[in-house]
Design an enzyme around this catalytic site. Structure first.
Site, short mmCIF file in Angstrom:
data_model
loop_
_atom_site.label_atom_id
_atom_site.label_comp_id
_atom_site.label_asym_id
_atom_site.label_seq_id
_atom_site.Cartn_x
_atom_site.Cartn_y
_atom_site.Cartn_z
N GLU A 6 1.18 3.74 -4.26
CA GLU A 6 1.73 3.45 -2.93
C GLU A 6 1.69 1.96 -2.63
OE1 GLU A 6 -1.37 5.67 -0.83
OE2 GLU A 6 0.07 7.27 -0.53
N CYS A 52 -2.45 -18.67 23.55
CA CYS A 52 -3.59 -19.21 24.29
C CYS A 52 -4.90 -18.68 23.74
CB CYS A 52 -3.43 -18.87 25.76
SG CYS A 52 -1.99 -19.68 26.43
C1 LIG Z 1 -2.28 0.38 3.47
C2 LIG Z 1 -2.16 1.47 2.49
C3 LIG Z 1 -1.35 1.31 1.37
C4 LIG Z 1 -0.64 0.02 1.03
O1 LIG Z 1 -1.54 -1.01 0.78
P1 LIG Z 1 -0.98 -2.42 0.24
O2 LIG Z 1 -2.21 -3.28 0.19
O3 LIG Z 1 -0.01 -2.90 1.26
O4 LIG Z 1 -0.35 -2.17 -1.07
C5 LIG Z 1 -1.21 2.39 0.52
N1 LIG Z 1 -1.83 3.57 0.77
C6 LIG Z 1 -2.63 3.75 1.85
C7 LIG Z 1 -3.26 5.05 2.08
C8 LIG Z 1 -2.82 2.71 2.74
O5 LIG Z 1 -3.61 2.90 3.79
#
Ligand SMILES: *Cc1c(COP(=O)(O)O)cnc(C)c1O
Length: 440
Positions: A289, A360
């Site tokens: 992901e 600010c």
């Molecule tokens: C934030 C997140 C990602 C993506 O993370 P990156 O550092 O942007 O690659 C993938 N999976 C989950 C569950 C996340 O919380």
């Protein structure tokens, strides 16, 4: 210079073949500029890293929280990615972008009833269940609606990775997921398997962000698959999916040396193979992901420089027409960035200055020390690099600053994908008092 950035004969920073001085004139500043070719090539890097493994089933979901807009989601769809959303708002954006619901995965540690219902009604492909409370509610909603739902369980393997280090935390103190080391994950697997409506496909873990080494992934995979071997033995349940999350590091400054994408994938694949072979497990489908690593380096923030303050013997400040409202990361995480005077990009940069925002807050400083040309000052343009992830998506209206516009650039042309907010947009939902109090 990153991606398709070059400097023109006039000394102007060009991105995707488009002159940033022209972009400022046409769309105003602050402006988020995304180099479309850079995003395409990142996506292709991830895809080709997996494609080399012919016997492997895999899936890449773009973590839309890094930068969720209709145009970006369309781009992810164009490349056949799946999509992660973490809220009803991100889900709504994805659906409005025409993203196929069955390829959307719904994350989050506190999905509301309305969000779970929206997910079920819109037909999202999969829900990543985070906790027992959610497990029970999801089961109840599926019972009422007579729907089946594919789920992954988010597990917390006791590994945390950030940048160059990873830590084995043993017992993990985090709000996310079912802990592996104290039996929570085992109970969650057992409970989900009893459910007549939930179809348990596998597990998910996400060990951190801006990760520059492979050992954290390696350890997480080992811990999760060791647990999977006990689920096979005790529950007769085999993982179809192992989702190892995102967190692949990017280059913000010259100090950052991210690994090529295939190094992470190669490590993950080889560890999964090894542990599965040793534990007589089927090779699961491997899912990742990436968020930041797809959009981060593609984004550049363009500002106009304004007031200056020279404190003799201390430092020179120069302020931009944006700041923490369009990029909270320096204030929130002490994140580091590099910048360039976009209309004097060819001039030697030797003047150390502190780039301040206009909000600010004393802490609204975008860059503690940037090197700009002596010739660069008020009225010039400043480009801040690698702002494509968690910039626009974390933007606020602090000080009632309207959110900047977003443009995609490629092959010499620019396309507006998010309009600049107006003052009218800012007060759109404000309601006046029905009766004034009077002065008694
Ligand atoms: C934030 C997140 C990602 C993506 O993370 P990156 O550092 O942007 O690659 C993938 N999976 C989950 C569950 C996340 O919380």
């Amino acid at each position: 210079m990153l991606g398709t950035q070059t400097v023109s004969d006039e000394g102007h920073l060009m991105i995707g073949g488009v002159d940033t001085v022209d972009l400022a004139r046409e769309f105003g500043t602050p402006l988020y500029i995304y180099d479309r070719a850079s995003m395409r090539s990142k996506i292709k890097e991830f895809q080709s890293a997996f494609a080399r493994y012919k016997d492997l089933d895999w899936q890449i979901a773009y973590a839309s929280k890094a930068f969720s807009t209709i145009a970006m989601i369309q781009l992810a769809n164009e490349y056949g990615l799946s999509l992660d959303v973490v809220s009803g708002g991100e889900l709504y954006t994805a659906l409005k972008a025409g993203f196929p619901a069955e390829k959307i995965h719904f994350h989050g540690n506190n999905k509301s009833d309305a969000e779970l219902k929206l997910a079920l009604e819109s037909g999202v492909g999969l829900i990543i269940v985070d906790n027992f409370y959610e497990l029970e509610r999801l089961e109840a909603f599926c019972t009422i609606s007579g729907k089946q739902m594919a789920v992954l369980l988010r597990v917390t393997p006791g590994v945390e990775a950030h940048t160059h280090e990873f830590i084995m935390t043993g017992h993990d103190d985090t709000k996310f997921g079912f802990n592996l080391d104290n039996g929570m994950a085992d109970r969650a697997v057992h409970q989900t398997l009893q459910s007549p409506h939930l179809d348990l496909r596998g597990v998910h873990c996400h060990i951190g962000s801006q990760i520059f080494e492979t050992e954290g992934f390696n350890q997480a995979v080992r811990l999760v698959l060791n647990a999977a071997a006990t689920w096979k033995r005790d529950e007769n349940f085999e993982l179809q999916v192992l989702n190892v999350g995102g967190g692949f590091g990017i280059r913000y400054t010259r100090e950052d040396h991210p690994l090529p994408v295939h190094r992470y994938i190669d490590q993950i694949v080889s560890t999964v193979r090894e542990v599965c072979a040793a534990g007589s497990l089927h090779l699961p489908s491997i899912w990742i992901e990436p968020g930041r690593s797809i959009v981060g380096e593609a984004g550049t923030s363009l500002y106009t420089l304004g007031s200056t303050k020279n404190i003799p013997g201390i430092r020179d400040y120069i302020s931009v027409d944006g700041g923490m409202a369009d990029n909270i990361r320096p204030a929130l995480y002490q994140a580091k960035y590099e910048a360039l005077c976009a209309n004097r990009a060819g001039d030697p940069a030797g003047h150390p200055v502190t780039i301040a925002g206009k909000c600010c807050e004393t802490g609204d400083v975008l860059i503690q020390e940037a090197l700009l040309p002596e010739s660069c000052g008020s009225g010039d343009l400043l480009a801040v690099f690698s702002t494509g992830a968690y910039g626009y998506s974390m933007a606020s209206h602090y000080n009632r600053l309207p959110n900047p516009a977003v443009v995609f650039v490629e092959n010499g042309s620019a396309e507006l994908v998010v309009r600049r907010e107006t003052y009218e947009d800012l007060i759109r939902n404000d309601l006046p008092l029905k009766a004034l109090s009077g002065r008694s």
